[in-house]
Write a protein that holds these residues in place. Structure first.
Motif, PDB file in Angstrom:
ATOM      1  N   GLN A 213       8.638 -16.397  -5.622  1.00 35.03           N
ATOM      2  CA  GLN A 213       8.793 -16.930  -4.278  1.00 35.03           C
ATOM      3  C   GLN A 213       9.394 -15.913  -3.302  1.00 35.03           C
ATOM      4  O   GLN A 213       9.320 -16.084  -2.086  1.00 35.03           O
ATOM      5  N   LEU A 214       9.996 -14.857  -3.829  1.00 32.71           N
ATOM      6  CA  LEU A 214      10.643 -13.846  -2.986  1.00 32.71           C
ATOM      7  C   LEU A 214       9.871 -12.530  -2.957  1.00 32.71           C
ATOM      8  O   LEU A 214      10.413 -11.491  -2.572  1.00 32.71           O
ATOM      9  N   GLU A 215       8.618 -12.566  -3.342  1.00 32.00           N
ATOM     10  CA  GLU A 215       7.820 -11.350  -3.467  1.00 32.00           C
ATOM     11  C   GLU A 215       7.845 -10.495  -2.207  1.00 32.00           C
ATOM     12  O   GLU A 215       8.007  -9.275  -2.257  1.00 32.00           O
ATOM     13  N   SER A 216       7.698 -11.118  -1.047  1.00 31.00           N
ATOM     14  CA  SER A 216       7.632 -10.340   0.192  1.00 31.00           C
ATOM     15  C   SER A 216       8.952  -9.634   0.495  1.00 31.00           C
ATOM     16  O   SER A 216       8.963  -8.534   1.057  1.00 31.00           O
ATOM     17  N   ARG A 217      10.066 -10.238   0.121  1.00 32.87           N
ATOM     18  CA  ARG A 217      11.364  -9.640   0.390  1.00 32.87           C
ATOM     19  C   ARG A 217      11.696  -8.513  -0.575  1.00 32.87           C
ATOM     20  O   ARG A 217      12.574  -7.694  -0.311  1.00 32.87           O
ATOM     21  N   LYS A 219       9.599  -6.193  -1.442  1.00 29.21           N
ATOM     22  CA  LYS A 219       8.796  -5.009  -1.155  1.00 29.21           C
ATOM     23  C   LYS A 219       9.663  -3.888  -0.578  1.00 29.21           C
ATOM     24  O   LYS A 219      10.657  -4.133   0.094  1.00 29.21           O
TER      25      LYS A 219
END
Length: 303
Positions: A213-217, A219
């Motif tokens: 759920q935190l994949e984008s953060r 990066k």
């Protein structure tokens, strides 16, 4: 090393015998790992004047035949990290490396990469993994054990796979993720798997797959998906099991959590406060700190 262990014993005396350690309580090789140990032999572990048996319970492996079953989705399964090819075990080389690192036995496991697969494919991948794990362990039964692969997205299938792993292949339990693509194992649909594990005395080894759920953060620099995402995912998995009453419903369930149990150990007192300030019913009988005594969270077990 003896002085170091004595200091750990003193620290553990105040925690009911529980010891928290990181992934490098004492590095297995001077460079810190990530590949072959080189020309180095680690001295044995001595406890009370006797040489202890050292078992590494966090040892990943892969089988190319299983990856090939995934087709195009098999790309990227081999992690792009130093020493990744060591996942494909050549038994003679691995035993030589184990001897150099002072490891008497390894418990092998495969990080689940089949949770998105359909039922038929997931069944084939897990069946092949478990067969290959059993064959590898049979080649050197005093040096290798293994945690089975389970298709946890299909709990009815996972129950049968776990029973076969324990009764037919004589494996030590099963390796599972921190969740099934964000779906926590505390939910009732997974209870049959937990019940079967308790019945068979099987250990469930929780190894995280970051926190999707935190994949984008995650990066950017720092490999945060691993350094933060992995321990966070483990922490969430364990806390869900505690607060949703799983250890009360299945009191003999054996859970082994990778990476020192994430942040659970250091944050247990803060988590206990949630029982006082949140206006909801907490199913658990005890507080988080009490449950730590029944959860194995060490990176390396010394038996």
């Amino acid at each position: 090393m003896g002085q170091y262990l004595n200091s750990l014993k003193k620290s553990a005396s105040g925690l009911g015998g529980l010891i928290f350690c990181g992934c490098c309580m004492k590095p297995a090789v001077p460079e810190g790992g990530g590949g072959k140990p080189g020309p180095y032999k680690r001295p044995p572990v001595i406890i009370n004047g006797k040489q202890a048996k050292t078992v590494d319970i966090h040892t990943h492996c892969l089988f190319q035949e299983s990856i090939d079953l995934m087709g195009e989705n098999g790309k990227g399964i081999v992690p792009p990290v130093k020493g990744a090819q060591e996942h494909f075990i050549v038994i003679e080389e691995r035993i030589k490396d184990m001897d150099a690192m002072g490891i008497d036995m390894e418990i092998l496991s495969i990080n689940p990469y089949w949770y998105k697969a359909d039922r038929d494919l997931a069944e084939k991948v897990c069946a092949l993994n478990n067969q290959k794990l059993a064959e590898l362990c049979a080649m050197a039964p005093t040096r290798f054990g293994a945690f089975a692969s389970l298709a946890m997205q299909y709990p009815d299938m996972a129950v049968k796979q776990l029973e076969e792993a324990m009764t037919k292949f004589d494996l030590q339990g099963a390796a599972i993720g921190g969740s099934v693509l964000g779906d926590d194992f505390c939910h009732p649909k997974y209870h049959p798997v937990l019940a079967k594990a308790e019945e068979l005395g099987a250990t469930l080894f929780i190894h995280p797959q970051s926190t999707p759920q935190l994949e984008s953060r995650f990066k950017g620099n720092g490999w945060l998906a691993n350094t933060i995402g992995n321990p966070l995912d483990t922490t969430i998995a364990l806390e869900k099991l505690i607060y949703e009453g799983i250890f009360d419903k299945f009191p003999k369930l054996k859970i082994l959590a990778a990476h020192g149990g994430g942040f659970l150990g250091s944050y247990a007192p803060r988590m206990n406060r949630s029982c006082l300030f949140r206006h909801r019913t907490v199913i658990q009988k005890l507080n988080s700190k009490s449950y730590l005594l029944s959860i194995s969270i060490k990176f390396i077990l010394i038996l």
